[in-house]
Design an enzyme around this catalytic site. Sequence first.
Site, short mmCIF file in Angstrom:
data_model
loop_
_atom_site.label_atom_id
_atom_site.label_comp_id
_atom_site.label_asym_id
_atom_site.label_seq_id
_atom_site.Cartn_x
_atom_site.Cartn_y
_atom_site.Cartn_z
N HIS A 189 6.83 19.44 -13.55
CA HIS A 189 7.67 18.38 -14.11
C HIS A 189 8.96 18.22 -13.30
O HIS A 189 9.44 17.10 -13.10
CB HIS A 189 7.99 18.67 -15.58
CG HIS A 189 8.72 17.55 -16.26
ND1 HIS A 189 8.20 16.28 -16.38
CD2 HIS A 189 9.93 17.52 -16.87
CE1 HIS A 189 9.06 15.51 -17.02
NE2 HIS A 189 10.11 16.24 -17.34
N TYR A 207 6.03 14.72 -21.80
CA TYR A 207 5.35 14.63 -20.51
C TYR A 207 4.44 13.41 -20.36
O TYR A 207 3.53 13.41 -19.53
CB TYR A 207 4.57 15.93 -20.20
CG TYR A 207 5.46 17.14 -20.22
CD1 TYR A 207 6.31 17.41 -19.16
CD2 TYR A 207 5.48 18.00 -21.32
CE1 TYR A 207 7.14 18.51 -19.17
CE2 TYR A 207 6.32 19.10 -21.35
CZ TYR A 207 7.14 19.35 -20.28
OH TYR A 207 7.97 20.44 -20.30
N ASN A 226 4.27 10.72 -18.69
CA ASN A 226 4.84 10.09 -17.51
C ASN A 226 3.80 10.06 -16.41
O ASN A 226 2.97 10.97 -16.31
CB ASN A 226 6.05 10.90 -17.01
CG ASN A 226 7.06 11.17 -18.08
OD1 ASN A 226 7.62 10.26 -18.66
ND2 ASN A 226 7.28 12.45 -18.38
N ASP A 263 7.95 8.16 -20.54
CA ASP A 263 8.29 8.20 -21.96
C ASP A 263 9.78 7.91 -22.12
O ASP A 263 10.51 7.75 -21.14
CB ASP A 263 7.88 9.54 -22.59
CG ASP A 263 8.53 10.74 -21.92
OD1 ASP A 263 9.73 10.68 -21.57
OD2 ASP A 263 7.85 11.77 -21.76
N HIS A 291 0.83 -1.20 0.00
CA HIS A 291 0.00 0.00 0.00
C HIS A 291 0.87 1.26 0.00
O HIS A 291 1.79 1.38 0.80
CB HIS A 291 -0.92 -0.01 1.21
CG HIS A 291 -1.92 1.07 1.22
ND1 HIS A 291 -2.26 1.74 2.36
CD2 HIS A 291 -2.66 1.62 0.23
CE1 HIS A 291 -3.17 2.65 2.09
NE2 HIS A 291 -3.43 2.60 0.79
#
Length: 129
Positions: free
Chosen positions: A96, A118, A120, A28, A20
């Site tokens: 980012h 981006y 990801n 990418d 958990h």
Amino acid sequence: MKKTKMINSELSYVISQMGHTDSLTIGDCGLPIPNETKRIDLALTHNVPTFIQTLDVVLEELCVEEAIIASEIKEKNPQVYEAIKKRIANLIEVSHEEFKVLTKDSKAVVRTGEYSPYANIILKSGVVF
């Protein structure tokens, strides 16, 4: 032989070890991967496999409680952003730069062949009970 779609033994093993709130990053082909974080490299060539193909298979194996994405994806890659929103309800947005720092806490980073900006995500493991 396994009944589920995931046949990559390394990725399957990492998911089986997650508890958990543990995290798994899918990225990418350009996402920097910290040296101290396990790399699972699936990339063969541009867009093989794609980020969404990889995400779909992982989502069949991993119970996801929430996910983290870079806020820049909304403007720079709206198609992938919309595809993520269709699959995951609880999304957290960070810059980012912050996203790249958070990848260090992942059990592994899965590198796809995705060739768009981006694409990801950090998946936080939930529980099935």
